[in-house]
Design a protein around this motif. Sequence first.
Motif, PDB file in Angstrom:
ATOM      1  N   LEU A 193       0.842  -1.193   0.000  1.00 50.08           N
ATOM      2  CA  LEU A 193       0.000   0.000   0.000  1.00 50.08           C
ATOM      3  C   LEU A 193       0.882   1.250   0.000  1.00 50.08           C
ATOM      4  CD1 LEU A 193      -1.996  -2.242   0.829  1.00 50.08           C
ATOM      5  CD2 LEU A 193      -3.103  -0.592   2.339  1.00 50.08           C
ATOM      6  N   ALA A 194       0.474   2.252  -0.772  1.00 47.95           N
ATOM      7  CA  ALA A 194       1.258   3.485  -0.905  1.00 47.95           C
ATOM      8  C   ALA A 194       0.949   4.439   0.240  1.00 47.95           C
ATOM      9  CB  ALA A 194       0.932   4.149  -2.245  1.00 47.95           C
ATOM     10  N   THR A 195       1.810   5.435   0.410  1.00 47.89           N
ATOM     11  CA  THR A 195       1.574   6.470   1.412  1.00 47.89           C
ATOM     12  C   THR A 195       1.958   7.817   0.817  1.00 47.89           C
ATOM     13  OG1 THR A 195       2.031   7.145   3.706  1.00 47.89           O
ATOM     14  CG2 THR A 195       3.874   6.231   2.450  1.00 47.89           C
ATOM     15  N   PRO A 196       1.198   8.876   1.105  1.00 51.57           N
ATOM     16  CA  PRO A 196       1.560  10.185   0.544  1.00 51.57           C
ATOM     17  C   PRO A 196       2.851  10.723   1.128  1.00 51.57           C
ATOM     18  CG  PRO A 196      -0.279  10.385   2.080  1.00 51.57           C
ATOM     19  CD  PRO A 196      -0.048   8.924   1.874  1.00 51.57           C
ATOM     20  N   GLU A 197       3.155  10.331   2.376  1.00 49.17           N
ATOM     21  CA  GLU A 197       4.412  10.692   2.998  1.00 49.17           C
ATOM     22  C   GLU A 197       4.697   9.699   4.112  1.00 49.17           C
ATOM     23  OE1 GLU A 197       4.382  14.365   5.140  1.00 49.17           O
ATOM     24  OE2 GLU A 197       2.289  14.177   5.752  1.00 49.17           O
ATOM     25  N   SER A 198       5.977   9.408   4.330  1.00 52.61           N
ATOM     26  CA  SER A 198       6.350   8.472   5.379  1.00 52.61           C
ATOM     27  C   SER A 198       6.264   9.164   6.736  1.00 52.61           C
ATOM     28  CB  SER A 198       7.767   7.941   5.142  1.00 52.61           C
ATOM     29  OG  SER A 198       8.112   6.999   6.130  1.00 52.61           O
ATOM     30  N   VAL A 199       5.383   8.643   7.587  1.00 52.41           N
ATOM     31  CA  VAL A 199       5.170   9.213   8.912  1.00 52.41           C
ATOM     32  C   VAL A 199       5.409   8.127   9.945  1.00 52.41           C
ATOM     33  CG1 VAL A 199       3.495  10.285  10.462  1.00 52.41           C
ATOM     34  CG2 VAL A 199       3.503  10.876   8.026  1.00 52.41           C
ATOM     35  N   SER A 200       6.125   8.452  11.003  1.00 53.64           N
ATOM     36  CA  SER A 200       6.370   7.482  12.076  1.00 53.64           C
ATOM     37  C   SER A 200       5.116   7.319  12.930  1.00 53.64           C
ATOM     38  CB  SER A 200       7.543   7.933  12.953  1.00 53.64           C
ATOM     39  OG  SER A 200       8.740   7.930  12.215  1.00 53.64           O
ATOM     40  N   THR A 201       4.790   6.073  13.275  1.00 53.13           N
ATOM     41  CA  THR A 201       3.652   5.773  14.150  1.00 53.13           C
ATOM     42  C   THR A 201       4.126   4.805  15.232  1.00 53.13           C
ATOM     43  OG1 THR A 201       2.789   3.744  13.126  1.00 53.13           O
ATOM     44  CG2 THR A 201       2.239   5.841  12.055  1.00 53.13           C
ATOM     45  N   ILE A 251       0.940  -4.555   5.327  1.00 58.00           N
ATOM     46  CA  ILE A 251      -0.485  -4.787   5.074  1.00 58.00           C
ATOM     47  C   ILE A 251      -0.668  -5.537   3.763  1.00 58.00           C
ATOM     48  CG2 ILE A 251      -2.685  -3.639   4.556  1.00 58.00           C
ATOM     49  CD1 ILE A 251      -1.857  -1.464   6.575  1.00 58.00           C
ATOM     50  N   GLY A 252       0.085  -5.141   2.735  1.00 57.36           N
ATOM     51  CA  GLY A 252       0.005  -5.843   1.458  1.00 57.36           C
ATOM     52  C   GLY A 252       0.384  -7.312   1.586  1.00 57.36           C
ATOM     53  N   GLU A 253       1.409  -7.604   2.400  1.00 58.22           N
ATOM     54  CA  GLU A 253       1.829  -8.989   2.596  1.00 58.22           C
ATOM     55  C   GLU A 253       0.734  -9.806   3.282  1.00 58.22           C
ATOM     56  OE1 GLU A 253       4.334 -10.356   1.330  1.00 58.22           O
ATOM     57  OE2 GLU A 253       6.003  -8.935   1.142  1.00 58.22           O
ATOM     58  N   VAL A 254       0.061  -9.218   4.285  1.00 60.87           N
ATOM     59  CA  VAL A 254      -1.006  -9.938   4.989  1.00 60.87           C
ATOM     60  C   VAL A 254      -2.198 -10.174   4.061  1.00 60.87           C
ATOM     61  CG1 VAL A 254      -2.667  -9.822   6.898  1.00 60.87           C
ATOM     62  CG2 VAL A 254      -0.285  -9.157   7.266  1.00 60.87           C
ATOM     63  N   ILE A 255      -2.558  -9.174   3.274  1.00 67.94           N
ATOM     64  CA  ILE A 255      -3.655  -9.357   2.317  1.00 67.94           C
ATOM     65  C   ILE A 255      -3.335 -10.510   1.373  1.00 67.94           C
ATOM     66  CG2 ILE A 255      -4.896  -8.310   0.373  1.00 67.94           C
ATOM     67  CD1 ILE A 255      -4.426  -5.581   1.763  1.00 67.94           C
ATOM     68  N   ALA A 292      -6.663  -9.474 -11.697  1.00 67.03           N
ATOM     69  CA  ALA A 292      -7.240  -8.565 -10.711  1.00 67.03           C
ATOM     70  C   ALA A 292      -6.105  -7.841 -10.003  1.00 67.03           C
ATOM     71  CB  ALA A 292      -8.103  -9.323  -9.709  1.00 67.03           C
ATOM     72  N   LEU A 293      -6.403  -6.672  -9.482  1.00 63.55           N
ATOM     73  CA  LEU A 293      -5.387  -5.821  -8.870  1.00 63.55           C
ATOM     74  C   LEU A 293      -5.927  -5.218  -7.575  1.00 63.55           C
ATOM     75  CD1 LEU A 293      -2.752  -4.047  -8.916  1.00 63.55           C
ATOM     76  CD2 LEU A 293      -4.033  -2.437 -10.377  1.00 63.55           C
ATOM     77  N   VAL A 294      -5.134  -5.334  -6.524  1.00 67.27           N
ATOM     78  CA  VAL A 294      -5.475  -4.705  -5.247  1.00 67.27           C
ATOM     79  C   VAL A 294      -4.486  -3.573  -4.996  1.00 67.27           C
ATOM     80  CG1 VAL A 294      -5.730  -5.011  -2.755  1.00 67.27           C
ATOM     81  CG2 VAL A 294      -6.349  -6.871  -4.316  1.00 67.27           C
ATOM     82  N   GLN A 295      -4.988  -2.370  -4.803  1.00 66.30           N
ATOM     83  CA  GLN A 295      -4.142  -1.235  -4.469  1.00 66.30           C
ATOM     84  C   GLN A 295      -4.761  -0.491  -3.293  1.00 66.30           C
ATOM     85  OE1 GLN A 295      -1.868  -0.183  -8.631  1.00 66.30           O
ATOM     86  NE2 GLN A 295      -3.576   1.116  -8.070  1.00 66.30           N
ATOM     87  N   GLY A 296      -3.925   0.241  -2.579  1.00 68.73           N
ATOM     88  CA  GLY A 296      -4.444   0.963  -1.438  1.00 68.73           C
ATOM     89  C   GLY A 296      -3.445   1.944  -0.887  1.00 68.73           C
ATOM     90  N   PHE A 297      -3.788   2.542   0.247  1.00 64.61           N
ATOM     91  CA  PHE A 297      -2.907   3.547   0.842  1.00 64.61           C
ATOM     92  C   PHE A 297      -2.969   3.450   2.356  1.00 64.61           C
ATOM     93  CE2 PHE A 297      -7.030   5.678   0.405  1.00 64.61           C
ATOM     94  CZ  PHE A 297      -7.198   6.226   1.675  1.00 64.61           C
ATOM     95  N   VAL A 298      -1.927   3.962   2.996  1.00 63.65           N
ATOM     96  CA  VAL A 298      -1.878   4.157   4.442  1.00 63.65           C
ATOM     97  C   VAL A 298      -1.535   5.624   4.666  1.00 63.65           C
ATOM     98  CG1 VAL A 298      -0.834   3.477   6.630  1.00 63.65           C
ATOM     99  CG2 VAL A 298      -1.033   1.816   4.775  1.00 63.65           C
TER     100      VAL A 298
END
Length: 456
Positions: A58-66, A78-82, A123-129
């Motif tokens: 999953l893509a992210t608009p910017e890398s943020v620490s959590t 998340i992509g690996e678990v999906i 089929a293609l799965v894409q997403g974001f965090v």
Amino acid sequence: MKQLGAMKQFGALKRRLLALAIGLIASTLAVVEPAQAQLSVDVTDESGNDMVIAVPGLATPESVSTAAGSTDALGRQIGEVIAADLRGSGLFKPLGPSVVRAIVYPEVTAPAFDYWPGTGAVALVQGFVRDNRDGRLMVGCYLYDVALRQELTRQGFLIAPGEWRRAAHKCADAIYARLTGESPFFDSRIAYIAESGPKNRRIKRLAIMDSDGANHRFLTNGQSVVLTPRFSPDYKQIVYLSYVERRPRIYVYDIGTGRQRVVTESANPTFAPRISPDGRFILYSMAVNGNTDIYRVPVGGGASTRLTNSPGIDIGGSYSPDGSRIIFESDRSGSQQLYVMNSDGSNQRRISFGGGRYATPEWSPRGDLIAFTKIAGNFRVGVMTPDGGGERLLTNSWQDEAPSWSPNGRVIQFFRTSQGRGGKSSVWQVDLTGTNERRIPTPLDGSDPAWGPLLP
């Protein structure tokens, strides 16, 4: 000049008619073509031709620490678990983040459709965090049809960083439901008995984990033997049997608070507690003066009601989804067989008539099948209809037993014991085709698995 003007008018009319015809064709294609070419997966297909589905990180608009790591690292996890969830279903051949190229944030809603056919994906799965700026994360998940270049479904989840695995399971559930037409099951949990120590001094602890074995934790400390857990319908509680100073007790464990309470106890051997679908009663078996019968007790405790009263051993009751009937095992005919009765104990009748013995029956949440253990040389897990028809055996190992259904009634969980004096027990799953078996990782040996309902 008049002739030239007429020709021009005729040409304009011809162009308008052609444009109208093209518009009608395009309109027809827009309605008909996607319906004709809709992507789908047949859950009963045993061919092994699994759908190839691309799952980049999953893509992210910017890398943020959590608190759970950076958003770009979480996107990949998340992509690996999906991908792992879809692979484990036995219906998909996912190309996960380690196989396909990474995507950038603008691609999430505007896929590079020219690229993906070259990977073999249909089929293609894409997403974001994305950091939500309030301590939580926004996770988005999109499913696309590669050939039609069309979005099929999308989901969004607002979660605490520590719940990122649940977001992955929910995304996999959305994909599974959209492509199979079945109810989901990945975002659920499993209770089981974690076993350790030598055979004659086995330590048995109640444990819980995600449906894929992650987020494992022990619920009891092993100071007393724990057996046969089952979830309440609302998932908030687990009922189980424990022996304290050799006295069997039926406990209800509250998952949210960690508190537990005794529902009933006796000096008599007690077996297999199960909560009714409405959450009001606990079904269990108890041996009194050499005769074992099935009883019912209110979940809050109180007097028990005996439901069976035949010579021999009646044990292992499981309610139908609507609570109107109970499936159980009995040796009243001379060997272990399966019987069905009404929930008040009336109208008891035998439904199994195949060779061998039958044990540990459990009704499917769909109501259409009953899972059981077949004992005929070895122990195998099978299914039959509630009237005893259509018997099918799904496994063929040395000792497979104690089936428990997934929330959608399409997968069965059981435990397998290997041969020999040092035989190990482990938790397994098999789908209704019998062609997709997989082991669920546990830190210790595992037995008596119970699959909980889909999480809210």
